[in-house]
Design a protein around this motif. Structure first.
Motif, PDB file in Angstrom:
ATOM      1  N   SER A  57       0.731  -1.048   0.103  1.00  0.00           N
ATOM      2  CA  SER A  57       0.067  -0.022   0.019  1.00  0.00           C
ATOM      3  C   SER A  57       0.727   1.343  -0.062  1.00  0.00           C
ATOM      4  CB  SER A  57      -0.871   0.168   1.161  1.00  0.00           C
ATOM      5  OG  SER A  57      -1.671  -1.146   1.228  1.00  0.00           O
ATOM      6  N   VAL A  58       1.759   1.359   0.763  1.00  0.00           N
ATOM      7  CA  VAL A  58       2.617   2.482   0.945  1.00  0.00           C
ATOM      8  C   VAL A  58       3.443   2.615  -0.164  1.00  0.00           C
ATOM      9  CG1 VAL A  58       4.642   3.599   2.287  1.00  0.00           C
ATOM     10  CG2 VAL A  58       2.577   2.452   3.475  1.00  0.00           C
ATOM     11  N   THR A  59       4.145   1.693  -0.722  1.00  0.00           N
ATOM     12  CA  THR A  59       4.922   1.772  -2.201  1.00  0.00           C
ATOM     13  C   THR A  59       3.946   2.328  -3.262  1.00  0.00           C
ATOM     14  OG1 THR A  59       4.609  -0.460  -2.488  1.00  0.00           O
ATOM     15  CG2 THR A  59       6.781   0.455  -1.276  1.00  0.00           C
ATOM     16  N   ALA A  60       3.032   1.678  -3.402  1.00  0.00           N
ATOM     17  CA  ALA A  60       1.702   2.406  -4.390  1.00  0.00           C
ATOM     18  C   ALA A  60       1.490   3.621  -4.214  1.00  0.00           C
ATOM     19  CB  ALA A  60       0.652   1.329  -4.260  1.00  0.00           C
ATOM     20  N   LEU A  61       1.435   4.139  -3.006  1.00  0.00           N
ATOM     21  CA  LEU A  61       1.014   5.610  -2.541  1.00  0.00           C
ATOM     22  C   LEU A  61       2.184   6.379  -2.784  1.00  0.00           C
ATOM     23  CD1 LEU A  61      -1.399   5.062   0.472  1.00  0.00           C
ATOM     24  CD2 LEU A  61      -1.960   6.115  -1.795  1.00  0.00           C
ATOM     25  N   SER A  62       3.480   5.856  -2.755  1.00  0.00           N
ATOM     26  CA  SER A  62       4.521   6.636  -2.900  1.00  0.00           C
ATOM     27  C   SER A  62       5.135   6.809  -4.415  1.00  0.00           C
ATOM     28  CB  SER A  62       5.709   5.987  -1.907  1.00  0.00           C
ATOM     29  OG  SER A  62       5.315   5.956  -0.539  1.00  0.00           O
ATOM     30  N   GLY A  63       4.360   6.435  -5.189  1.00  0.00           N
ATOM     31  CA  GLY A  63       4.827   6.471  -6.477  1.00  0.00           C
ATOM     32  C   GLY A  63       5.870   5.373  -7.182  1.00  0.00           C
ATOM     33  N   ILE A  64       5.900   4.331  -6.230  1.00  0.00           N
ATOM     34  CA  ILE A  64       6.617   3.226  -6.924  1.00  0.00           C
ATOM     35  C   ILE A  64       6.018   2.399  -7.690  1.00  0.00           C
ATOM     36  CG2 ILE A  64       8.335   1.244  -5.940  1.00  0.00           C
ATOM     37  CD1 ILE A  64       8.954   2.824  -3.652  1.00  0.00           C
ATOM     38  N   ASN A  65       6.360   2.218  -8.871  1.00  0.00           N
ATOM     39  CA  ASN A  65       5.481   1.463  -9.984  1.00  0.00           C
ATOM     40  C   ASN A  65       6.385   0.262 -10.510  1.00  0.00           C
ATOM     41  OD1 ASN A  65       3.360   0.563 -11.619  1.00  0.00           O
ATOM     42  ND2 ASN A  65       3.470   2.373 -12.753  1.00  0.00           N
ATOM     43  N   PRO A  66       6.211  -0.932 -10.371  1.00  0.00           N
ATOM     44  CA  PRO A  66       5.066  -1.479  -9.615  1.00  0.00           C
ATOM     45  C   PRO A  66       5.354  -1.408  -8.052  1.00  0.00           C
ATOM     46  CG  PRO A  66       6.571  -3.381 -10.593  1.00  0.00           C
ATOM     47  CD  PRO A  66       7.097  -2.141 -11.125  1.00  0.00           C
ATOM     48  N   PRO A  67       4.288  -1.404  -7.293  1.00  0.00           N
ATOM     49  CA  PRO A  67       4.467  -1.424  -6.004  1.00  0.00           C
ATOM     50  C   PRO A  67       5.254  -2.591  -5.563  1.00  0.00           C
ATOM     51  CG  PRO A  67       2.243  -1.652  -6.491  1.00  0.00           C
ATOM     52  CD  PRO A  67       2.988  -1.269  -7.828  1.00  0.00           C
ATOM     53  N   VAL A  68       5.828  -2.484  -4.164  1.00  0.00           N
ATOM     54  CA  VAL A  68       6.781  -3.548  -3.666  1.00  0.00           C
ATOM     55  C   VAL A  68       6.017  -4.573  -3.246  1.00  0.00           C
ATOM     56  CG1 VAL A  68       8.421  -4.201  -2.296  1.00  0.00           C
ATOM     57  CG2 VAL A  68       8.741  -1.932  -3.303  1.00  0.00           C
ATOM     58  N   LYS A  69       6.052  -5.869  -3.680  1.00  0.00           N
ATOM     59  CA  LYS A  69       5.251  -7.197  -3.080  1.00  0.00           C
ATOM     60  C   LYS A  69       6.306  -7.847  -2.310  1.00  0.00           C
ATOM     61  CE  LYS A  69       1.862  -7.066  -6.985  1.00  0.00           C
ATOM     62  NZ  LYS A  69       1.875  -7.507  -8.233  1.00  0.00           N
ATOM     63  N   LEU A  70       6.292  -7.632  -1.127  1.00  0.00           N
ATOM     64  CA  LEU A  70       7.237  -8.763  -0.427  1.00  0.00           C
ATOM     65  C   LEU A  70       7.133 -10.240  -0.808  1.00  0.00           C
ATOM     66  CD1 LEU A  70       7.130  -7.683   3.256  1.00  0.00           C
ATOM     67  CD2 LEU A  70       8.907  -6.983   1.595  1.00  0.00           C
ATOM     68  N   PRO A  71       8.120 -10.991  -0.928  1.00  0.00           N
ATOM     69  CA  PRO A  71       7.976 -12.306  -1.253  1.00  0.00           C
ATOM     70  C   PRO A  71       7.576 -13.225   0.078  1.00  0.00           C
ATOM     71  CG  PRO A  71      10.119 -11.748  -0.939  1.00  0.00           C
ATOM     72  CD  PRO A  71       9.486 -10.505  -0.905  1.00  0.00           C
ATOM     73  N   MET A  72       6.825 -14.218  -0.145  1.00  0.00           N
ATOM     74  CA  MET A  72       6.461 -15.206   0.662  1.00  0.00           C
ATOM     75  C   MET A  72       7.757 -15.559   1.427  1.00  0.00           C
ATOM     76  SD  MET A  72       2.877 -16.703  -0.366  1.00  0.00           S
ATOM     77  CE  MET A  72       2.401 -17.280   1.223  1.00  0.00           C
ATOM     78  N   ILE A  73       7.785 -15.900   2.635  1.00  0.00           N
ATOM     79  CA  ILE A  73       9.142 -16.329   3.192  1.00  0.00           C
ATOM     80  C   ILE A  73       8.586 -17.880   3.844  1.00  0.00           C
ATOM     81  CG2 ILE A  73      10.144 -14.312   3.203  1.00  0.00           C
ATOM     82  CD1 ILE A  73       9.614 -14.305   6.336  1.00  0.00           C
ATOM     83  N   ASN A  74       9.696 -18.439   4.172  1.00  0.00           N
ATOM     84  CA  ASN A  74       9.606 -19.820   4.742  1.00  0.00           C
ATOM     85  C   ASN A  74       9.854 -19.637   6.296  1.00  0.00           C
ATOM     86  OD1 ASN A  74      10.181 -22.342   6.367  1.00  0.00           O
ATOM     87  ND2 ASN A  74      10.819 -23.261   4.352  1.00  0.00           N
ATOM     88  N   ILE A  75       8.861 -19.414   7.201  1.00  0.00           N
ATOM     89  CA  ILE A  75       8.856 -18.907   8.672  1.00  0.00           C
ATOM     90  C   ILE A  75       9.720 -19.826   9.466  1.00  0.00           C
ATOM     91  CG2 ILE A  75       7.816 -18.381  10.729  1.00  0.00           C
ATOM     92  CD1 ILE A  75       7.364 -16.506   8.303  1.00  0.00           C
ATOM     93  N   PHE A  76       9.851 -21.220   9.008  1.00  0.00           N
ATOM     94  CA  PHE A  76      10.544 -22.282   9.822  1.00  0.00           C
ATOM     95  C   PHE A  76      11.978 -21.890   9.452  1.00  0.00           C
ATOM     96  CE2 PHE A  76       6.364 -24.204   9.271  1.00  0.00           C
ATOM     97  CZ  PHE A  76       6.142 -24.667  10.703  1.00  0.00           C
ATOM     98  N   GLN A  77      12.386 -21.872   8.107  1.00  0.00           N
ATOM     99  CA  GLN A  77      13.774 -21.354   7.917  1.00  0.00           C
ATOM    100  C   GLN A  77      14.158 -20.215   8.463  1.00  0.00           C
ATOM    101  OE1 GLN A  77      15.134 -23.891   6.193  1.00  0.00           O
ATOM    102  NE2 GLN A  77      17.074 -22.979   5.740  1.00  0.00           N
TER     103      GLN A  77
END
Length: 156
Positions: A119-139
């Motif tokens: 949301s924040v990166t989309a509103l900040s003009g970063i195109n495309p907005p930043v999508k964090l990758p899914m992470i392996n929590i156990f790792q």
């Protein structure tokens, strides 16, 4: 339909807050340049308290995102989000509550971080907005505990 009181988990999320956030953007570069984005993640259990009926835990999840074009930084994002969790003391012990904080708590906060940064990166003009990758929590937990053990062994 099954009533929620019949299936409620013994570990519950109370709420969250963003305790630290910064975004730094630089001038837009040519669209032909290759952009390299790196992500770093960490977490810390800030506090665990207990009373007669419940455990209360405070957890923080930390995200650092850096985008580079060649040797120039395009943008940097730092986010620390805190979450509050409770556990039913009659059903789980303190060790299980701490384990649930690490697994369930970090998972919850990572997904909230994901939507916050999007949301924040989309509103900040970063195109495309930043999508964090899914992470392996156990790792993540394993690597953090391994690093802590290595740091401890090097200080002896």
């Amino acid at each position: 339909m099954i009533k929620s009181n019949e299936i409620l988990a013994d570990f519950q999320f109370l709420g969250n807050r963003v305790s630290n956030f910064s975004i730094e953007t630089k001038q837009i570069v040519s669209k032909n340049e290759k952009i390299n984005i790196t992500y770093e993640f960490d977490y810390n259990i800030l506090n665990i308290e207990e009373d007669d009926k419940k455990y209360f835990g405070l957890l923080e999840f930390i995200v650092a995102v850096k985008s580079k074009v060649k040797n120039s930084i395009l943008f940097k994002i730092n986010l620390t989000i805190e979450g509050a969790f409770i556990g039913n003391k009659e059903k789980i012990n303190k060790e299980d509550f701490e384990r649930m904080l690490k697994i369930n708590g970090v998972t919850t906060l990572s997904q909230l971080s994901r939507s916050y940064i999007l949301s924040v990166t989309a509103l900040s003009g970063i195109n495309p907005p930043v999508k964090l990758p899914m992470i392996n929590i156990f790792q993540l937990i394993y690597k953090k505990e391994q690093k802590k053990e290595n740091d401890f062994n090097h200080t002896k």
